[in-house]
Write a protein that holds these residues in place. Structure first.
Motif, PDB file in Angstrom:
ATOM      1  N   ASP A  38      40.280  36.702  41.579  1.00 22.09           N
ATOM      2  CA  ASP A  38      41.225  36.732  40.447  1.00 22.09           C
ATOM      3  C   ASP A  38      40.859  37.315  38.992  1.00 22.09           C
ATOM      4  N   ILE A  39      40.366  38.741  39.385  1.00 18.79           N
ATOM      5  CA  ILE A  39      39.497  39.322  38.262  1.00 18.79           C
ATOM      6  C   ILE A  39      40.674  39.924  37.484  1.00 18.79           C
ATOM      7  N   VAL A  40      40.552  39.890  36.204  1.00 15.71           N
ATOM      8  CA  VAL A  40      41.594  40.718  35.078  1.00 15.71           C
ATOM      9  C   VAL A  40      40.776  42.163  34.798  1.00 15.71           C
ATOM     10  N   LEU A  41      41.617  43.103  35.170  1.00 15.13           N
ATOM     11  CA  LEU A  41      41.190  44.513  35.245  1.00 15.13           C
ATOM     12  C   LEU A  41      41.829  44.952  34.044  1.00 15.13           C
ATOM     13  N   GLY A  42      40.890  45.856  33.053  1.00 13.38           N
ATOM     14  CA  GLY A  42      41.528  46.594  32.025  1.00 13.38           C
ATOM     15  C   GLY A  42      41.622  48.136  32.544  1.00 13.38           C
ATOM     16  N   LEU A  43      42.543  48.569  32.383  1.00 16.28           N
ATOM     17  CA  LEU A  43      42.631  50.083  33.196  1.00 16.28           C
ATOM     18  C   LEU A  43      43.171  51.096  32.152  1.00 16.28           C
TER      19      LEU A  43
END
Ligand code: GLP
Length: 255
Positions: A38-43
Motif C-alpha cells: 500500500d505504498i504511496v508514490l509521488g510521480l
C-alpha cells in the motif's frame, strides 16, 4: 553499474545510459511495492520518466509488479487544463502509465487544473497528502533551471501546494505537449510545494542527458539556494540522485 557513494544528504547512483537507469529504478520501485503493497508514490511528468514508466508497464505485463493497493500523487498540473485535455499532465500519466497498469482510479491523486477555487484546490491536495501519511517514495525529474515539480527558482520558495507562474524556459521545455508552441503553454500551474516534496520518506531524483549535467552539479555540489530549488534535496535524509553518465559528467566526484 550504479555504484553508490554515500555523502551527507544525497546518494548518487550513475548508470551507463538512460535506459539502464530506468530499468534499475523500475525494479527498485517493484521491490518497494513488493515490500509495502500500500505504498504511496509521488510521480513526475516530463521526458525523463517516460522510459521508467515504459519499464513499469513491462514489469506489470510480466506480473512482476502489482499496483493494486498502491496510491499515487502527481507533483503538478497546468492551470486551466482539464484532466481530459490531451495536453494535461493527467492525460500524460494516463497515456504513459495509468492506462496500462492496475492502479485503482480512486487511488490516483491529481491536482485539478480547472478547479474554480484554486486556493481551495491546493489546500485539498495538501490535506490529502497529509491524511494518507505522506508520500513513501517520491520520484522527481529535474527542470533545466533546477526546478522540481513546478517550484521555479525564486527569491523565496513556497512550502505547500500552490499556484505558480512558469518561467519562459520552463514553458519552452514543456512546449512539446502543446505542438511545439511555447505561446500555447499555460502561464500558470499548480504544484506541490517544497515541504510537500521534502516530507516524503524517500526521494529519488532521476536526471538523464548532457543537458542536465550543469544543473545536476549545482544541485549536488553547490549551496542550498532558492536559485536551484532542487538543491534543497541536500537537506533530506533519504534523497537519492539517479543519473546516466552524461548527466553525471560535471560532478567532481561521481557515484
Ligand atoms: C516539467 C515538470 C517537472 C519535470 C521537468 C523536467 O517542468 N513540471 O516536474 O521534472 O518538466 O522535464 P524533462 O524530464 O522533460 O526534462
Amino acid at each position: 553499474m550504479g555504484d553508490g557513494v554515500k555523502r551527507i544528504g544525497m546518494r548518487i547512483r550513475t548508470f551507463t545510459n538512460a535506459d539502464a537507469a530506468a530499468r534499475a529504478l523500475a525494479s527498485n520501485v517493484a521491490a518497494s511495492i513488493a515490500q509495502h503493497p500500500d505504498i504511496v508514490l509521488g510521480l513526475p511528468t516530463g521526458r525523463t520518466p517516460i522510459p521508467l514508466y515504459r519499464e513499469l508497464v513491462r514489469l506489470y505485463r510480466e506480473r512482476r509488479i502489482d499496483f493494486g493497493r498502491a496510491a499515487t500523487f502527481n507533483l503538478d498540473e497546468f492551470l486551466g487544463l482539464a484532466a481530459t485535455d490531451p495536453r494535461s499532465y493527467r492525460a500524460f500519466m494516463q497515456r504513459h502509465l495509468f492506462d496500462h497498469v492496475n492502479v485503482l482510479p480512486r487511488r490516483i491523486h491529481f491536482l485539478n487544473g480547472t478547479a474554480s477555487d484554486v486556493e481551495r484546490e491546493c489546500r485539498r491536495y495538501e490535506r490529502a497528502v497529509g491524511r494518507i501519511g505522506g508520500i513513501d517514495l517520491q520520484i522527481l525529474g529535474l527542470g533545466g533551471n533546477g526546478h522540481i515539480g513546478f517550484n521555479e527558482p525564486a527569491r523565496a520558495l513556497a512550502a505547500v501546494t500552490h499556484c505558480t507562474t512558469l518561467r519562459r524556459a520552463t514553458r519552452r521545455a514543456n512546449a512539446a505537449l502543446f505542438g511545439g508552441r511555447v505561446q500555447a503553454v499555460p502561464r500558470q500551474a499548480l504544484s506541490m510545494g517544497m515541504a510537500t516534496i521534502l516530507y516524503a520518506k524517500r526521494i529519488v531524483l532521476l536526471a538523464t542527458g548532457a543537458g542536465k549535467a550543469r544543473c545536476v552539479a549545482k544541485m549536488v555540489e553547490g549551496p542550498v539556494t532558492p536559485d536551484v530549488p532542487a538543491s534543497f534535496l541536500q537537506l533530506h535524509r533519504h534523497a537519492e540522485v539517479w543519473l546516466d553518465r552524461a548527466a553525471a559528467s560535471r560532478l567532481q566526484s561521481r557515484g
